[in-house]
Design a protein around this motif. Structure first.
Motif, short mmCIF file in Angstrom:
data_model
loop_
_atom_site.label_atom_id
_atom_site.label_comp_id
_atom_site.label_asym_id
_atom_site.label_seq_id
_atom_site.Cartn_x
_atom_site.Cartn_y
_atom_site.Cartn_z
N GLU A 90 -13.70 -3.91 -8.94
CA GLU A 90 -13.46 -2.66 -9.65
C GLU A 90 -14.11 -1.53 -8.86
O GLU A 90 -15.24 -1.65 -8.39
N VAL A 91 -13.40 -0.43 -8.70
CA VAL A 91 -13.93 0.75 -7.99
C VAL A 91 -13.64 1.98 -8.84
O VAL A 91 -12.49 2.25 -9.19
N TYR A 92 -14.70 2.70 -9.18
CA TYR A 92 -14.59 3.88 -10.04
C TYR A 92 -13.81 3.57 -11.32
O TYR A 92 -12.99 4.36 -11.79
N GLN B 128 -9.18 -3.65 -9.08
CA GLN B 128 -8.60 -3.66 -7.74
C GLN B 128 -7.65 -4.83 -7.52
O GLN B 128 -7.89 -5.94 -7.99
N ASP B 129 -6.55 -4.55 -6.82
CA ASP B 129 -5.64 -5.61 -6.40
C ASP B 129 -6.32 -6.43 -5.30
O ASP B 129 -7.04 -5.88 -4.47
N ALA C 266 0.82 -1.21 0.00
CA ALA C 266 0.00 0.00 0.00
C ALA C 266 0.85 1.27 0.00
O ALA C 266 0.33 2.36 0.24
N GLY C 267 2.17 1.14 -0.26
CA GLY C 267 3.04 2.30 -0.41
C GLY C 267 3.53 2.92 0.87
O GLY C 267 4.14 3.99 0.85
N ASN D 270 -4.41 3.53 -6.41
CA ASN D 270 -5.86 3.61 -6.60
C ASN D 270 -6.47 2.24 -6.92
O ASN D 270 -7.68 2.12 -7.09
N SER D 271 -5.63 1.24 -6.97
CA SER D 271 -6.11 -0.14 -7.14
C SER D 271 -6.37 -0.80 -5.79
O SER D 271 -6.59 -2.02 -5.74
N MET D 272 -6.34 0.00 -4.72
CA MET D 272 -6.60 -0.51 -3.37
C MET D 272 -7.61 0.41 -2.69
O MET D 272 -7.24 1.32 -1.95
N SER D 273 -8.87 0.17 -2.94
CA SER D 273 -9.91 1.01 -2.35
C SER D 273 -9.90 0.90 -0.84
O SER D 273 -9.94 -0.20 -0.29
#
Length: 791
Positions: free
Chosen positions: A469-471, A475-476, A109-110, A130-133
């Motif tokens: 998928e979100v927006y 998603q990962d 998550a950085g 942004n692939s981790m809502s």
């Protein structure tokens, strides 16, 4: 997922309006039919969710897990819920929080470190992919009401100002509809720098009037719950309640600290022995658990100089009172849920620590935590500390306890916060309470779990799928494992079988009961000591199925097993963006060498009236260099009074202000000494330019210099500042134009009613050649032109 729920919840947001199939001309036509407007709600039976995350509290701190700090709320919830005695965090705050709120490992998550030391490496950039809502956003898009209270330390430092972007803020991309708290690693509990949403707000009371952040944020949380249930009773909520407590500064009303007077006179070694005995009696650790040895870097109580002991004892009394006070307010929130009749169907996680107890107070603790970060702890002598004994924990202090107490709070384990290799840094007692969803009461669960398991557990409890998928962004996969399988089955085989750990080069791997670990850096010497090469680190091996506390190192006896786990650590590190391992400290503090953006570019900055709550990462850095501060002001007929610009707090900073009509400058050297320079004559009524020039001595960091005051280019005063702060003024109290919010820098004014009584048309901070002006005057249009030229 609930069988009755037919919505496609894997792609968020869900479509909110269906296409009309049959169209009639007249609404009275019998064939006219419209489906009723449907409110967005989660599947039927989804519970309310309350996640409580205490800060900097070790496994052996809370009475619920055998510690000396009384936590009756935690005990009450545990009696009708579950204690998780093998729950783990990341060993540091920002990483744990990012992992908790996403269900992904902190490097994935950085967030390989705190936001202030972000680098360009993907695992350490502090930017959430942004692939981790975030969990809150997923829940909100499924119909939950969401709110966060307290600490948010996940915003990249270059995005913490009023210009945003707010993607990483709780009410921005974080998914929370309401936020009341602070942005950063810690808060002055008496004078917090607060935000409501993204707007700075000031507390309504002073400490003298009874203010404390813990009470304030609890009041806000209770009011939010009451409003939410009053207006949308059928809509469940998700609350993330993350006090700055019990992170330093350890601030608490005196009567709460006094409850523990004399209870720690025996010292930290004795406290460890008392704690492990209580832990065994409670059953939160196995009866054959060994108390790990105290390392040589941690002084024994008997070898500690007697002159320090009065302060050392009081440090622990204050901390214990702080934890009990925190638990008391958590109890107020829980009691309100009970009063509303919703406690039974609220899934509560009470996580007692985002990492192990903190050793960042140093060997003797400190009255002002910033002395540790500025290398000034040698000035906090026994005489200095004992003179301020009665002020520990009060508004005059910014205190932290000693390493020995932190070690005791992590009983029975080795090491402390930051040391991700050993359980002292990563194991935190956790309580789960959900009477409607958990049949078992008052039991212990010992399956291995990690903070990344919280998000998938909540999704499963709510009957919600992991979003695909979100927006529009794929998603990962969530990397945690739902813990629900163990809620009603103490014997269920653990499903989270492998977990890596890493922080500042301290590394560890857990796999099916075995741990291989290596400590690379010691927290309280990390800033000064040069670390050993990574390949020279000594690895240890523990069989935690037989050795619960990691007390018997098997590395020499089982080298092949150690090698197997070392190889597994490398595989996991590669999988989750841990590499390259980064143990650099000074380089990561400097944005230029770290590779992260800076908000302020160039050698000057113009600030305007009304700007405030500016963190040090959003203000031109004037430390360790010559600089100037120039303001254009309108003075009223009755004379100038109040703050023109300030930065920092009573624990360190500077302020340019008017006192009794005269221009004045205060440099606050870490609360140890204040240097004042005053003009020789008043500022006349009308428009004027006032200026402070600081000529830095040079020759290293934290040196002194000469401060000179000017009015309309005329020298009106000068004075010597013998020393300056090299690294930081304050962790939370920022820069304000036109007033000094929070704890005041100067003793010439108080925390309230210190605003400048005239008009401030602009203030320029400048360094290097931008600070040089032969006639000590700047033209406002030139300052604006310099600012605009950097766009």
């Amino acid at each position: 997922m609930n069988d009755q729920d037919k919505k496609i919840r894997t792609h968020l947001p869900m479509r909110n309006v269906a296409r009309q199939r049959h169209i009639t001309y007249d609404a009275r036509d019998p064939d006219t039919s419209f489906p009723p407007i449907e409110l967005l709600r989660p599947p039927k039976g989804a519970p309310n969710v309350l996640v409580i995350l205490i800060d900097d509290a070790g496994f052996g701190s809370s009475s619920a897990f055998g510690g000396p700090c009384q936590t009756p709320t935690a005990e009450k919830l545990a009696a009708s819920g579950l204690k998780m005695n093998r729950f783990h965090t990341t060993a540091l705050c920002s990483p744990t929080r990012q992992a908790l709120l996403t269900g992904r490992n902190h490097h994935s998550a950085g967030m390989g470190g705190i936001t202030e030391i972000a680098t360009g490496a993907p695992g350490y950039c502090s930017i959430l992919p942004n692939s981790m809502s975030p969990l809150a956003r997923t829940l909100k898009l499924n119909g939950y009401s969401t709110a966060q209270f307290g600490k948010c330390h996940e915003v990249p430092v270059w995005e913490t100002s009023a210009v945003g972007p707010f993607d990483a803020w709780p009410t921005g991309g974080g998914g929370f509809e309401y936020f009341y708290g602070f942005i950063g690693g810690e808060a002055n509990q008496w004078y917090p720098a607060l935000f409501e949403g993204t707007n700075p707000v000031d507390p309504e009371k002073t400490p003298e009037e009874g203010y404390h952040l813990m009470e304030d944020m609890t009041d806000k949380a209770i009011n939010w719950v009451n409003q939410q249930k009053s207006l949308a009773n059928d809509k469940p909520f998700f609350i993330y309640f993350a006090p700055g407590a019990t992170h330093a500064p350890h601030h608490v009303p005196k009567e709460w600290a006094d409850k523990y007077k004399g209870k720690f006179d025996g010292g930290w070694d004795k406290l460890r022995e008392e704690t492990i005995a209580r832990q065994k009696k409670l059953g939160v650790i196995p009866a054959d658990t060994e108390l790990t040895a105290r390392h040589a870097e941690i002084p024994g109580w008997d070898e500690t100089p007697e002159e320090f002991k009065p302060t050392l004892r009081r440090e622990m009394e204050v901390y214990a009172g702080f934890m009990e006070y925190t638990d008391y307010h958590v109890g107020r929130l829980v009691e309100n849920l009970e009063r509303l009749g919703i406690l039974e169907d609220t899934l509560i996680y009470y996580i007692i620590g985002d990492n192990g107890a903190s050793a960042e107070g140093g060997i003797n603790g400190c009255f002002n935590e910033m002395s540790y970060f500025n290398g000034l702890q040698a000035y906090e002598t026994p005489e200095y500390l004992n003179e301020r004994l009665e002020h520990l924990g009060g508004p005059e202090s910014y205190n932290h306890y000693a390493v020995g107490w932190a070690h005791a709070m992590n009983t029975p384990f080795q090491w402390t916060k930051q040391v991700a290799s050993h359980f002292g840094g990563t194991r935190n007692g956790t309580i789960v309470h959900w009477p409607k969803g958990i049949k078992a009461k008052g039991e212990i669960r010992s399956q291995f779990s990690h903070v990344i398991d919280v998000a998938p557990t909540i999704l499963e409890a709510a009957g919600l799928p992991e979003p695909v998928e979100v927006y529009g962004v794929p998603q990962d996969p969530i990397e945690g494992t739902s813990m629900m399988y163990a809620f009603d089955d103490s014997a269920a085989p653990e499903r989270h079988e492998t977990q890596y750990f890493e922080m500042f080069g301290n590394r560890g791997i857990y796999h099916k009961g075995w741990t291989a670990v290596t400590k690379h850096l010691t927290p309280w010497t990390a800033m000064q000591a040069k670390p050993v090469p990574l390949d020279d680190d000594v690895w240890e091996l523990y069989d935690t199925t037989k050795d619960w506390s990691q007390s018997r190192n098997l590395a020499k006896e089982m080298p092949e097993k150690l090698h197997e786990l070392q190889r597994l650590w490398m595989i996991e590190a590669t999988r989750y963006k841990v590499l390259p391992i980064d143990d650099r400290m000074a380089e990561k503090m400097n944005p230029d060498t770290a590779g992260r953006p800076v908000l302020i570019k160039g050698k000057s900055q113009v600030l305007f009236k009304g700007m405030g709550r500016l963190s040090e990462n959003t203000v031109l850095n004037i430390k360790n260099k010559s600089h100037s501060v120039t303001a254009e002001i309108d003075v009223p007929e009755n004379g100038a009074e109040g703050v023109i610009i300030s930065q920092g707090a009573d624990i360190g900073g500077w302020s340019l202000y008017a006192k009794d009509g005269k221009l004045k400058y205060c440099y606050n050297w870490g609360g140890l000494k204040r240097f004042y320079i005053e003009a020789s004559k008043p500022i006349p009524a009308g428009r004027h330019q006032v200026r402070m020039e600081f000529a830095y001595d040079g020759g290293g960091l934290g040196k002194g210099g000469m401060a000179t005051l000017y009015q309309n280019g005329e020298k009106v005063g000068e004075g010597r500042v013998d020393a300056t702060l090299a690294i930081i003024y304050s962790a939370d109290d920022g820069c304000d134009v036109g007033k000094d919010t929070g704890a005041p820098v100067s003793e010439d004014y108080g925390p309230r009613n210190n605003a400048f009584n005239g008009e401030i048309r602009g203030v320029q901070l400048a360094i290097a050649e931008d600070a040089e002006d032969l006639d000590h005057l700047i033209r406002p249009e030139d300052a604006i032109a310099m600012m605009m030229a950097r766009q």
